[in-house]
Scaffold this active site. Structure first.
Site, mmCIF file in Angstrom:
data_model
loop_
_atom_site.group_PDB
_atom_site.id
_atom_site.type_symbol
_atom_site.label_atom_id
_atom_site.label_comp_id
_atom_site.label_asym_id
_atom_site.label_seq_id
_atom_site.Cartn_x
_atom_site.Cartn_y
_atom_site.Cartn_z
ATOM 1 N N GLU A 201 1.523 8.047 -0.644
ATOM 2 C CA GLU A 201 2.956 8.323 -0.621
ATOM 3 C C GLU A 201 3.394 8.900 -1.966
ATOM 4 O O GLU A 201 3.353 8.227 -2.982
ATOM 5 C CB GLU A 201 3.723 7.038 -0.313
ATOM 6 C CG GLU A 201 5.188 7.254 -0.026
ATOM 7 C CD GLU A 201 5.869 5.979 0.436
ATOM 8 O OE1 GLU A 201 6.752 6.061 1.310
ATOM 9 O OE2 GLU A 201 5.531 4.900 -0.083
ATOM 10 N N LYS B 126 18.956 -9.447 -3.145
ATOM 11 C CA LYS B 126 18.570 -8.860 -4.428
ATOM 12 C C LYS B 126 18.414 -7.353 -4.247
ATOM 13 O O LYS B 126 17.378 -6.869 -3.806
ATOM 14 C CB LYS B 126 17.252 -9.433 -4.967
ATOM 15 C CG LYS B 126 17.002 -8.989 -6.427
ATOM 16 C CD LYS B 126 15.546 -9.041 -6.835
ATOM 17 C CE LYS B 126 14.842 -7.725 -6.625
ATOM 18 N NZ LYS B 126 15.327 -6.607 -7.483
ATOM 19 N N VAL C 150 3.898 -3.722 -3.394
ATOM 20 C CA VAL C 150 4.788 -4.852 -3.664
ATOM 21 C C VAL C 150 4.879 -5.751 -2.434
ATOM 22 O O VAL C 150 4.920 -6.973 -2.544
ATOM 23 C CB VAL C 150 6.175 -4.357 -4.094
ATOM 24 C CG1 VAL C 150 7.146 -5.524 -4.251
ATOM 25 C CG2 VAL C 150 6.076 -3.605 -5.422
ATOM 26 N N GLY C 151 4.890 -5.145 -1.246
ATOM 27 C CA GLY C 151 4.929 -5.935 -0.023
ATOM 28 C C GLY C 151 3.753 -6.882 0.090
ATOM 29 O O GLY C 151 3.902 -8.043 0.507
ATOM 30 N N GLY D 249 10.316 -1.699 0.634
ATOM 31 C CA GLY D 249 9.821 -1.118 -0.607
ATOM 32 C C GLY D 249 8.391 -0.653 -0.439
ATOM 33 O O GLY D 249 7.944 -0.349 0.672
ATOM 34 N N SER D 250 7.658 -0.628 -1.525
ATOM 35 C CA SER D 250 6.296 -0.109 -1.501
ATOM 36 C C SER D 250 5.333 -1.085 -0.840
ATOM 37 O O SER D 250 5.550 -2.304 -0.829
ATOM 38 C CB SER D 250 5.817 0.193 -2.923
ATOM 39 O OG SER D 250 5.551 -1.003 -3.621
ATOM 40 N N THR D 251 4.245 -0.530 -0.313
ATOM 41 C CA THR D 251 3.220 -1.359 0.312
ATOM 42 C C THR D 251 2.586 -2.306 -0.695
ATOM 43 O O THR D 251 2.317 -3.476 -0.385
ATOM 44 C CB THR D 251 2.151 -0.467 0.964
ATOM 45 O OG1 THR D 251 2.764 0.284 2.026
ATOM 46 C CG2 THR D 251 1.013 -1.292 1.538
ATOM 47 N N GLU E 227 9.291 -3.724 5.538
ATOM 48 C CA GLU E 227 9.388 -2.303 5.877
ATOM 49 C C GLU E 227 8.892 -1.565 4.648
ATOM 50 O O GLU E 227 9.546 -1.548 3.605
ATOM 51 C CB GLU E 227 10.834 -1.925 6.220
ATOM 52 C CG GLU E 227 10.945 -0.620 6.977
ATOM 53 C CD GLU E 227 10.976 0.586 6.056
ATOM 54 O OE1 GLU E 227 9.913 1.249 5.932
ATOM 55 O OE2 GLU E 227 12.022 0.864 5.474
ATOM 56 N N CYS F 91 11.123 6.628 2.754
ATOM 57 C CA CYS F 91 9.924 6.121 3.425
ATOM 58 C C CYS F 91 9.613 6.938 4.674
ATOM 59 O O CYS F 91 8.459 7.023 5.094
ATOM 60 C CB CYS F 91 10.088 4.647 3.775
ATOM 61 S SG CYS F 91 11.489 4.306 4.867
#
Length: 504
Positions: free
Chosen positions: A392, A185, A242-243, A238-240, A260, A294
């Site tokens: 960030e 995706k 969302v992770g 992606g972003s922390t 990551e 990143c």
């Protein structure tokens, strides 16, 4: 396909790729993407939802459980992956143009990214035939132990918009080398190059169902992949924030998770460094890809005794950075990906001003007839507690802090919840060694910045991620380890004695 008369840019129409076929979304819905640099539509795509996600996972599940790919020899998979690399090279101009137009990044940068992606495919192809288990013959005279490695199963790959093809290439070829089947995706902001890959994989000989590529929103497609009981592993960049959500959603079947995530990466510049080289690296590190990276070195931590001298060098170089049309070969900084990201960047700059920091250069959106462009920005008088120093920004904004000694510098560098990368500029071996040992980051650069090679692992500590991509062990993330024990000869020390044994 439509052509914009003013620019000559062609809008491409795409289909998703499921079970070896190009197809529309089950709902028939589609969406478009406009170039953030040109304000014109550059792509038209099928909008996947849960039904498409389930179809893609079912195809990958069938291909893994009954198909040939996991059962091929490493040499056979390797040959296919080398063919993919060759075909990507053949079609590189199309892939480059898709990433430039959808993401707004400079064409010279994207060419380098696609070249790096090709190198990753070839490196992974070599790993496909290098995997092996172990034997243990020291378990006793009647026992032999074998350790084997097997593919983990169906893997979902969720990739971001800022490096569409190269980040996919940090994941997909290694999963395929291991023998996994995959659902990809890509970000709905930059899906074109990933969607083009389906036909390339088919031409290279990847069997139907082994790789499936769908485009949809994170709240629908991403969430379903994270929760899906037939997905064995999910790899996300992606972003922390969302992770963390993916980790929660993955708990249903305890699928393996590789992440990551974000970074707030420091470059430490000591007074004994080569200041010209360091200044160039600082400017490159923060303004590369308009800071939407990143690995962006968004924090400069400079020794106080040279801070003004060094900042003068940084400012002089920054003024020479060319911002503009990403199709122009001279452009070094392209567009901001969308208005939401622009608003986020400007909010950090405004907040820094309110907190007492000084905006020495830039700090505003550029006034242009079209597109979203941000002035390269340098902010000084930043303290370690300010949000612009801890969070960030993901934009072309450099935050500058000062330090008295190396212990102070390392304390500042480690003073966020991230730990992706860090660097130090120094001529002293002792300082470099100390930084390498004490900086909390997955990658430490010494007198360089953002140098990367397929042979070197990449990933973060703390809230910058879980696991490592690239390197000699990258394929192992996509494999399970199994112990097989063999017994030779009659069974001794019976738990239940044989009939008649021990009776009077």
């Amino acid at each position: 396909m439509t052509i914009d008369q003013a620019t000559g840019i062609k809008a491409q129409s795409y289909q998703q790729w499921i079970d070896g076929n190009a197809c529309d979304a089950a709902s028939g819905e589609r969406f478009t993407r406009s170039s953030p640099a040109h304000d014109i539509v550059v792509g038209d795509y099928p909008l996947a939802d849960v039904a498409d996600t389930d179809r893609a996972v079912a195809a990958a599940r069938k291909a893994f459980d009954t198909g040939p790919w996991p059962r091929m020899s490493g040499a056979e998979r390797s040959r296919v992956l080398f063919r993919v690399a060759d075909l990507v090279e053949t079609h590189k101009d199309q892939l480059v143009l898709a990433d430039v137009l959808e993401g707004g990044k400079p064409i010279t940068q994207v060419r380098a990214e696609i070249a790096g992606a090709i190198d990753l495919w070839r490196y992974a192809a070599g790993q496909a035939r290098s995997q092996h288990g172990e034997s243990n013959s020291s378990l006793g005279p009647h026992m032999l132990g074998l350790t084997t490695r097997e593919p983990v199963g169906v893997v979902a790959l969720i990739t971001p918009w800022n490096f569409p093809f190269v980040i996919l290439s940090q994941k997909l070829p290694f999963a395929l080398a291991a023998g996994c089947t995959v659902v990809v995706k890509p970000s709905e902001l930059t899906p074109g190059s990933a969607l083009r890959l389906g036909a390339i994989l088919d031409e290279a000989g990847v069997p139907a169902g082994v790789v499936n590529i769908i485009v949809g929103y994170g709240a629908t497609v991403g969430q379903r992949l994270a929760e899906h009981p037939n997905v064995d592993m999910i790899s996300f960049t992606g972003s922390t924030a969302v992770g963390k959500g993916i980790v929660r959603a993955s708990a249903g079947n305890l699928k393996r998770v590789a992440l990551e995530l974000g970074g707030k990466n420091p470059q430490i510049v000591c007074a004994d460094a080569d200041l010209d080289a360091a200044a160039d690296a600082v400017v490159f590190g923060v303004f590369f890809n308009a800071g939407q990276c990143c690995n962006s070195s968004s924090r400069l931590i400079v020794e106080k005794s040279i801070s003004e001298e060094f900042l003068a060098r940084v400012e002089a170089l920054t003024k020479r950075v060319t911002v503009g049309d990403p199709l122009d070969e001279a452009t070094k900084v392209g567009a901001i990906v969308n208005q939401n990201q622009m608003d986020r960047i400007l909010g950090f700059v405004s907040g820094a001003r309110s907190d007492g920091a000084k905006v020495r250069l830039g700090g505003t959106r550029m006034e242009t007839a079209k597109g979203l462009f941000m002035t390269p920005t340098v902010v000084s008088d930043v303290t370690r507690q300010m949000p612009i120093a801890t969070d960030e920004v993901f934009g072309p904004v450099l935050s500058t802090l000062t330090f008295e000694d190396l212990d102070d510098a390392i304390s500042i560098a480690n003073g966020t919840h991230y730990g992706l990368s860090a660097g130090i500029w120094t001529s002293r071996y002792e300082s470099a060694l100390k930084a390498g040992r004490e900086l909390s980051a997955g990658t430490i650069w010494v007198n360089c910045w953002m140098d990367g090679f397929p042979e070197m692992p990449f990933g973060g500590m703390r809230e910058s991620g879980i696991g490592r991509e690239q390197g000699p062990h990258a394929i192992e993330d996509f494999m399970e380890t199994k112990s097989v024990l063999f017994h030779q000869g009659p069974r001794t020390n019976l738990w239940v004695p044989a009939a008649g044994v021990g009776r009077q």
